[in-house]
Design a protein around this motif. Structure first.
Motif, PDB file in Angstrom:
ATOM      1  N   ASP A 281       0.841  -1.196   0.000  1.00  0.00           N
ATOM      2  CA  ASP A 281       0.000   0.000   0.000  1.00  0.00           C
ATOM      3  C   ASP A 281       0.885   1.259   0.000  1.00  0.00           C
ATOM      4  N   LEU A 282       1.932   1.225   0.853  1.00  0.00           N
ATOM      5  CA  LEU A 282       2.848   2.370   0.957  1.00  0.00           C
ATOM      6  C   LEU A 282       3.493   2.694  -0.389  1.00  0.00           C
ATOM      7  N   LYS A 283       4.009   1.664  -1.071  1.00  0.00           N
ATOM      8  CA  LYS A 283       4.799   1.897  -2.282  1.00  0.00           C
ATOM      9  C   LYS A 283       3.949   2.052  -3.537  1.00  0.00           C
ATOM     10  N   ASN A 284       2.855   1.284  -3.628  1.00  0.00           N
ATOM     11  CA  ASN A 284       2.118   1.264  -4.897  1.00  0.00           C
ATOM     12  C   ASN A 284       0.976   2.271  -4.944  1.00  0.00           C
ATOM     13  N   TYR A 285       0.435   2.663  -3.786  1.00  0.00           N
ATOM     14  CA  TYR A 285      -0.722   3.569  -3.808  1.00  0.00           C
ATOM     15  C   TYR A 285      -0.403   4.916  -3.167  1.00  0.00           C
ATOM     16  N   ARG A 286       0.254   4.867  -2.001  1.00  0.00           N
ATOM     17  CA  ARG A 286       0.574   6.161  -1.359  1.00  0.00           C
ATOM     18  C   ARG A 286       1.882   6.723  -1.877  1.00  0.00           C
ATOM     19  N   ARG A 287       2.639   5.918  -2.598  1.00  0.00           N
ATOM     20  CA  ARG A 287       3.919   6.313  -3.183  1.00  0.00           C
ATOM     21  C   ARG A 287       4.838   6.966  -2.138  1.00  0.00           C
ATOM     22  N   GLY A 288       4.906   6.272  -0.973  1.00  0.00           N
ATOM     23  CA  GLY A 288       5.706   6.796   0.142  1.00  0.00           C
ATOM     24  C   GLY A 288       7.120   6.252   0.161  1.00  0.00           C
ATOM     25  N   ARG A 289       7.805   6.520   1.250  1.00  0.00           N
ATOM     26  CA  ARG A 289       9.217   6.152   1.410  1.00  0.00           C
ATOM     27  C   ARG A 289       9.356   4.994   2.391  1.00  0.00           C
ATOM     28  N   ILE A 290      10.411   4.214   2.243  1.00  0.00           N
ATOM     29  CA  ILE A 290      10.617   3.035   3.102  1.00  0.00           C
ATOM     30  C   ILE A 290      10.829   3.462   4.559  1.00  0.00           C
ATOM     31  N   SER A 291      11.253   4.704   4.783  1.00  0.00           N
ATOM     32  CA  SER A 291      11.431   5.196   6.162  1.00  0.00           C
ATOM     33  C   SER A 291      10.113   5.117   6.931  1.00  0.00           C
ATOM     34  N   GLU A 292       8.977   5.217   6.208  1.00  0.00           N
ATOM     35  CA  GLU A 292       7.675   5.147   6.890  1.00  0.00           C
ATOM     36  C   GLU A 292       7.433   3.746   7.444  1.00  0.00           C
ATOM     37  N   TYR A 293       7.981   2.729   6.768  1.00  0.00           N
ATOM     38  CA  TYR A 293       7.890   1.351   7.286  1.00  0.00           C
ATOM     39  C   TYR A 293       8.625   1.281   8.624  1.00  0.00           C
ATOM     40  N   ALA A 294       9.819   1.898   8.665  1.00  0.00           N
ATOM     41  CA  ALA A 294      10.614   1.862   9.895  1.00  0.00           C
ATOM     42  C   ALA A 294       9.868   2.548  11.039  1.00  0.00           C
ATOM     43  N   GLU A 295       9.225   3.682  10.717  1.00  0.00           N
ATOM     44  CA  GLU A 295       8.465   4.401  11.762  1.00  0.00           C
ATOM     45  C   GLU A 295       7.293   3.550  12.245  1.00  0.00           C
ATOM     46  N   LYS A 296       6.580   2.972  11.295  1.00  0.00           N
ATOM     47  CA  LYS A 296       5.375   2.211  11.629  1.00  0.00           C
ATOM     48  C   LYS A 296       5.709   0.979  12.482  1.00  0.00           C
ATOM     49  N   PHE A 297       6.767   0.224  12.107  1.00  0.00           N
ATOM     50  CA  PHE A 297       7.045  -1.038  12.808  1.00  0.00           C
ATOM     51  C   PHE A 297       8.229  -0.932  13.767  1.00  0.00           C
ATOM     52  N   LYS A 298       8.691   0.317  13.998  1.00  0.00           N
ATOM     53  CA  LYS A 298       9.764   0.562  14.974  1.00  0.00           C
ATOM     54  C   LYS A 298      10.982  -0.353  14.728  1.00  0.00           C
ATOM     55  N   VAL A 299      11.473  -0.306  13.466  1.00  0.00           N
ATOM     56  CA  VAL A 299      12.666  -1.097  13.152  1.00  0.00           C
ATOM     57  C   VAL A 299      13.802  -0.156  12.753  1.00  0.00           C
ATOM     58  N   LEU A 300      14.985  -0.707  12.576  1.00  0.00           N
ATOM     59  CA  LEU A 300      16.155   0.123  12.280  1.00  0.00           C
ATOM     60  C   LEU A 300      16.047   0.733  10.881  1.00  0.00           C
ATOM     61  N   TYR A 301      16.439   2.008  10.764  1.00  0.00           N
ATOM     62  CA  TYR A 301      16.442   2.690   9.465  1.00  0.00           C
ATOM     63  C   TYR A 301      17.788   3.371   9.268  1.00  0.00           C
ATOM     64  N   TYR A 302      18.369   3.188   8.111  1.00  0.00           N
ATOM     65  CA  TYR A 302      19.651   3.821   7.788  1.00  0.00           C
ATOM     66  C   TYR A 302      19.429   4.718   6.577  1.00  0.00           C
ATOM     67  N   ALA A 303      19.503   6.026   6.814  1.00  0.00           N
ATOM     68  CA  ALA A 303      19.232   6.987   5.735  1.00  0.00           C
ATOM     69  C   ALA A 303      20.438   7.091   4.796  1.00  0.00           C
ATOM     70  N   ASP A 304      20.148   7.356   3.520  1.00  0.00           N
ATOM     71  CA  ASP A 304      21.177   7.643   2.510  1.00  0.00           C
ATOM     72  C   ASP A 304      22.257   6.563   2.415  1.00  0.00           C
ATOM     73  N   LYS A 305      21.858   5.326   2.549  1.00  0.00           N
ATOM     74  CA  LYS A 305      22.817   4.212   2.457  1.00  0.00           C
ATOM     75  C   LYS A 305      22.267   3.201   1.469  1.00  0.00           C
ATOM     76  N   SER A 306      23.191   2.410   0.893  1.00  0.00           N
ATOM     77  CA  SER A 306      22.732   1.249   0.125  1.00  0.00           C
ATOM     78  C   SER A 306      22.637   0.084   1.104  1.00  0.00           C
ATOM     79  N   ILE A 307      21.771  -0.853   0.814  1.00  0.00           N
ATOM     80  CA  ILE A 307      21.569  -1.966   1.758  1.00  0.00           C
ATOM     81  C   ILE A 307      22.840  -2.797   1.901  1.00  0.00           C
ATOM     82  N   TRP A 308      23.630  -2.845   0.828  1.00  0.00           N
ATOM     83  CA  TRP A 308      24.854  -3.681   0.878  1.00  0.00           C
ATOM     84  C   TRP A 308      25.927  -3.006   1.723  1.00  0.00           C
TER      85      TRP A 308
END
Ligand code: NDP
Length: 451
Positions: A281-308
């Motif tokens: 819903d976040l990505k396909n309809y609200r066109r939001g950012r993955i940081s919102e997932y981190a806020e919603k589920f209280k998980v770690l978020y690393y800004a401006d980084k590649s996952i690798w």
């Protein structure tokens, strides 16, 4: 100098500056070296020289008007690379980084990928440097209409059938197809990835991610392993990533990481189907950012980084990686860190996401490495099935399409593995996929004479 090296040198000289294209040519041609001895006829007919030059490359102006009334100009591209085994087929990418070299690399790879699917499809790719991100729906619609205003004269159900890629999803395909219909007045199978209401196929949105997961499962099975309970990292959070996550969950794996162009989430508890619903819903309809997932589920978020980078810097353990974002996202330093952190299987959802040095690290460390042109071929395979359904005026059920996709991915794995064995490097899926894909196209080109 050998034949292959000669061709690479010539591309380097003639297509100067097309960095990704040269990389793709090198990656494919160096693995084709063993075919030279078995096929002197290919050398004589200069198949290797011919296959690196597109049939044609179309460049066009795309003028449109934004919401504030200002005129905007973008560049449009369609590279029709090779139609020896079927109508041109390959996606459209809308992203600011798009240029001729990127479209040529993607179109070149597509030739071999489409051949591997066993369906009759030639290789092509297209797109624009237009960025849909941050644009209103009306702006995206006006852009798509302006893009199709030129593209329509170069495509057709038996000529060239584009699809989606980065930045081109269901919304964009709808606008593009609607405008084609309006100006050509033909309800034809001229795009794939269409909505179900107007000729789309069930499982097409899922196909690339599901296929990459099926391919990983096939590779794992050669070592008596499966996806159950494995720790999985997926890059990106777009179409390919989303349905990779879905299939991995279904097969009992645990996905702990995802990303977008702004940052990375690490969810140690694992992404379950409820969290995945939120992401869709976040990505396909609200066109939001993955940081919102981190806020919603209280998980770690690393800004401006590649996952690798995050995997390396935070020493995150993983078993399987699905790079599903963009080309050259994994460099050798991160490939080495992935191996050190336990990764033993890489299935490329994206096109050319690993640099050549990174691939070397994987192969030197006995990692099961599934190259994009094999692992992510499920998307174009189901696009081919969409074309078949359109031609036959029928719609297959979800189960039917998924089963056909599964069989196609199993076959691609088998063909790649067998070719790697026949040509002397058993288990080298990169070489196997390139050779298996190439041979069919080369033989068709031989049959046509010098054209
Ligand atoms: P989407 O546009 O749906 O998603 C792409 C994802 O990757 C987004 O999360 C995007 O982040 C991120 N991304 C893209 N470019 C960059 C970048 N330069 N830096 C960081 N993040 C980036 O595209 P798809 O999922 O369709 O495609 C992903 C890959 O898979 C591409 O390589 C594509 O060519 C390949 N592929 C796709 C197929 C398909 O059927 N869709 C078929 C076969 C291959 P953000 O949202 O922030 O932009």
């Amino acid at each position: 100098m050998g034949v292959i090296q000669d061709v690479i040198e010539k591309v380097n000289e003639k297509d100067r500056g097309q960095v990704e294209f040269l990389q793709a040519v090198k990656e494919v041609l160096t693995t084709l070296e063993p075919t030279i001895i078995k096929h002197p006829d290919f050398v004589k007919a200069k198949i290797y020289e011919r296959i690196v030059v597109p049939d044609r490359a179309i460049l066009f102006r795309v003028p449109w008007v934004d919401d504030s009334g200002e005129v905007q100009i973008n560049r449009g591209f369609r590279v029709q690379f090779n139609n020896a085994i079927g109508p041109y087929k390959g996606g459209l990418r809308f992203h600011p980084s798009v240029n001729l070299g990127i479209i040529k690399f993607l179109g070149f790879e597509q030739i071999f990928k489409n051949s591997l699917t066993t369906l009759p499809m030639g290789g092509a790719k297209g797109g624009s440097d237009f960025d849909p991100k941050g644009k209103s729906d009306n702006e995206v619609m006006r852009f798509c209409q302006a893009f199709m205003r030129e593209l329509f004269r170069h495509i057709g159900p038996d000529t060239d059938v584009p699809a989606g890629d980065i930045g081109v999803g269901a919304r964009e395909i709808g606008y593009l197809y609607g405008y084609y219909l309006k100006i050509v007045n033909q309800n034809a199978s001229v795009l794939t990835g269409k909505g179900l209401e107007f000729g789309g196929s069930l499982i097409r949105p899922e196909a690339t991610g599901y296929g990459a997961t099926y391919f990983a499962a096939e590779m794992l099975a050669t070592r008596g392993l499966d996806i159950k309970d494995k720790v999985v990292v997926v890059s990106g959070s777009g179409n390919v990533a989303q349905y990779t996550v879905e299939k991995v969950i279904q097969l009992g794996g645990k996905v702990i990481g995802l990303s977008d162009s702004n940052g990375v989430i690490i969810d140690e508890a694992g992404i379950d189907s409820k969290k995945l619903d939120y992401l869709l819903d976040l990505k396909n309809y609200r066109r939001g950012r993955i940081s919102e997932y981190a806020e919603k589920f209280k998980v770690l978020y690393y800004a401006d980084k590649s996952i690798w980078d995050v995997i390396r810097e935070q020493s995150i353990k993983l078993d399987i990686a699905f790079p599903s974002s963009h080309e050259n996202e994994i460099e050798s330093v991160n490939a080495q860190a992935m191996v050190n952190n336990g990764c033993f299987c890489v299935s490329e959802g994206a096109n050319m996401p690993s640099t050549m040095d990174a691939i070397e690290v994987f192969q030197d460390n006995n990692v099961l490495f599934g190259p994009g042109k094999a692992a992510n071929a499920g998307g174009v395979a189901v696009s081919g099935l969409e074309m078949s359904q359109n031609s036959m005026r029928i719609s297959w059920s979800r189960e039917e399409v998924d089963q056909k996709l599964f069989v196609i991915m199993k076959n691609i794995h088998k063909m790649s593995l067998e070719a790697s064995e026949v040509y002397g490097k058993k288990g080298d899926y990169l070489m196997g996929a390139n050779i298996a894909g190439f041979l069919k196209v080369a033989k068709a080109m031989m049959a046509y004479g010098i054209i």
